[in-house]
Design an enzyme around this catalytic site. Structure first.
Site, PDB file in Angstrom:
ATOM      1  N   GLU A 182      41.220  52.889 106.945  1.00 41.80           N
ATOM      2  CA  GLU A 182      41.747  54.206 106.581  1.00 41.80           C
ATOM      3  C   GLU A 182      40.706  55.312 106.493  1.00 41.80           C
ATOM      4  OE1 GLU A 182      41.783  54.423 101.794  1.00 41.80           O
ATOM      5  OE2 GLU A 182      43.112  52.924 102.640  1.00 41.80           O
ATOM      6  N   ASP A 217      49.661  51.538 100.437  1.00 41.72           N
ATOM      7  CA  ASP A 217      49.024  52.817 100.119  1.00 41.72           C
ATOM      8  C   ASP A 217      47.597  52.844 100.634  1.00 41.72           C
ATOM      9  OD1 ASP A 217      49.128  55.415  98.720  1.00 41.72           O
ATOM     10  OD2 ASP A 217      47.598  54.539  97.419  1.00 41.72           O
ATOM     11  N   ARG A 232      43.195  47.861  97.718  1.00 42.58           N
ATOM     12  CA  ARG A 232      42.233  48.116  98.783  1.00 42.58           C
ATOM     13  C   ARG A 232      42.745  47.496 100.083  1.00 42.58           C
ATOM     14  NH1 ARG A 232      40.264  51.757  96.369  1.00 42.58           N
ATOM     15  NH2 ARG A 232      38.076  52.107  95.834  1.00 42.58           N
ATOM     16  N   HIS A 263      46.819  56.584 100.589  1.00 42.98           N
ATOM     17  CA  HIS A 263      45.947  56.302  99.437  1.00 42.98           C
ATOM     18  C   HIS A 263      46.141  57.343  98.334  1.00 42.98           C
ATOM     19  CE1 HIS A 263      42.234  53.656  98.624  1.00 42.98           C
ATOM     20  NE2 HIS A 263      42.756  54.037  97.458  1.00 42.98           N
TER      21      HIS A 263
END
Length: 328
Positions: A263, A258, A234, A294
Site C-alpha cells: 500500500e 484496511d 498490517r 488505511h
C-alpha cells in the site's frame, strides 16, 4: 525546543498548532515523509515525529544522529517502517502511540464485517446492472449465530472482542499472551482452532518477522469456505497472492481490508490508476472484498491523541526523561 513533524496530514495541522502553543515549542511541519532528501530539516532541531508506512532509508538513521537527534517518535501503533537495529546502532530512541483510540479501529473492522456479512457489495454490483433480485447466494446470517475469531488480543483486538460479544457473537481469541482482562468476552484457544471454527476472522497483531504472511495458503485451507477475513492491522500479515487465490477459488467468502502489503505507494495519496498495483486492482474488482485506504484509525479522537502523545514523547525524551511508550 524545536520539533520537526514529518508526514503531517491536513487533519493534524490544528492539533499540531495547538500543542505547540500550549507547550511553547517551535514546531516545523511538512507533509513530506522522512527520507534522505528531507532529513536535512533536522539540522538545528531537537526532535522529530513521523507518520508514514514506507520504510525509512538506511542513510536516514546516521544522518539523524549526525544532526543531534536522539529519537524517532512515530504517530502510529506499528513501527515496522523503522529498522530498530539501525536506530539502536545510532543511539536513537523509538516511541509509538500504542493506544490512541482502539474503538476507532475496532468499529471499522465491525463495519467491514457487516458489509460483507450482508452481501452489500454483491447487491451493489447487481443493482449497477439493474438486477434487483434476491437469491440464495446472498442470504445473510445474523451476528449472534456466528463465531468470531480475534487474532491478537491487545488494546485493539480487545476492543474488537468486546464489540462482537456485545452484539451476541461467540468470540474466540488467540494471542501469545494471556490477558485476563478480556476473559469475560472471549474463549482463548490456539490459532488453528480460531481459523477452523470462526465465521469472521479479525487480525490485530503487529507486523514482525514472526507474523509476516502468517495468513497464507495453508491457513486459507483451514478456514471455512463461508468465512470472512478482516484485516485492520498490517497488510504484511496476509500473503496477498494466497488471499487472491483463496477468493478466486471460493476457499473463503470474502475479505475486508484496511491495509495491503504493497500500500505504501498509493494509500494516503491522490494516485492515478497507474500507481496502484496488480494486487489492489484485482481485489478492487471483487464484489466480496471491501477495501479502505488505511483509515480505520481516522477519527477526531484518534488524530488528536496521536499528535498529542507523539509530541509529548518527543518533549519527554529531549528533556532527558523516559516515556512509557519507548520501544527501544
Amino acid at each position: 525546543m524545536k520539533i520537526i513533524v514529518y508526514g503531517e496530514k491536513e487533519t493534524e495541522k490544528g492539533y499540531v498548532k495547538t500543542w505547540a502553543e500550549a507547550h511553547h515549542c517551535e514546531v516545523e511541519a511538512t507533509d513530506k515523509p522522512l527520507t534522505p532528501e528531507t532529513v536535512g530539516m533536522t539540522r538545528g532541531a531537537d526532535g522529530i515525529s513521523i507518520q508514514q508506512t514506507g520504510p525509512l532509508a538506511n542513510a536516514v538513521y546516521a544522518k539523524l544522529a549526525e544532526n543531534g537527534i536522539k529519537q524517532i517518535s512515530s504517530r502510529t501503533v506499528g513501527v515496522d517502517m523503522i529498522d530498530l537495529k539501525a536506530a539502536k546502532a545510532n543511539q536513537l530512541h523509538v516511541t509509538n502511540v500504542p493506544v490512541y483510540s482502539p474503538r476507532a479501529i475496532a468499529e471499522m473492522g465491525v463495519a467491514h464485517a457487516f458489509y460483507l456479512l450482508r452481501h452489500i457489495g454483491d447487491y451493489q454490483a447487481r443493482m449497477a446492472q439493474n438486477d434487483f433480485s434476491w437469491t440464495k447466494s446472498t442470504i445473510s446470517n445474523e451476528i449472534y449465530r456466528l463465531t468470531v475469531g480475534v487474532v491478537g488480543l491487545g488494546n485493539i483486538g480487545g476492543a474488537t472482542a468486546q464489540l462482537y460479544k456485545a452484539l451476541g457473537a461467540n468470540v474466540l481469541a488467540y494471542d501469545v499472551f494471556h490477558n485476563v482482562e478480556y476473559e469475560p468476552f472471549v474463549t482463548y484457544t490456539d490459532l488453528d482452532t480460531v481459523l477452523r471454527e470462526s465465521d469472521i476472522i479479525s487480525l490485530h497483531t503487529p507486523l514482525l518477522p514472526a507474523t509476516k504472511n502468517m495468513i497464507g495458503k495453508a491457513q486459507f485451507h483451514e478456514m471455512k469456505d463461508t468465512a470472512f477475513l478482516i484485516n485492520m492491522a498490517r497488510g504484511g500479515l496476509v500473503d496477498s497472492k494466497a488471499l487472491i487465490e483463496a477468493l478466486e477459488n471460493h476457499e473463503i467468502a470474502g475479505a475486508g481490508l484496511d491495509t495491503l502489503s504493497d500500500e505504501a505507494g498509493y494509500f494516503g495519496k491522490d494516485a492515478n490508476s497507474a500507481k496502484t498495483t496488480p494486487i489492489y486492482q484485482k481485489l478492487a474488482k471483487m464484489s466480496n472484498v471491501l477495501l479502505t485506504p488505511h483509515v480505520a484509525f481516522f477519527t477526531e479522537t484518534s488524530v488528536k491523541n496521536m499528535v498529542d502523545i507523539s509530541l509529548d514523547d518527543v518533549s519527554t525524551i529531549v528533556s532527558g526523561k523516559r516515556t512509557r511508550n519507548m520501544i527501544c
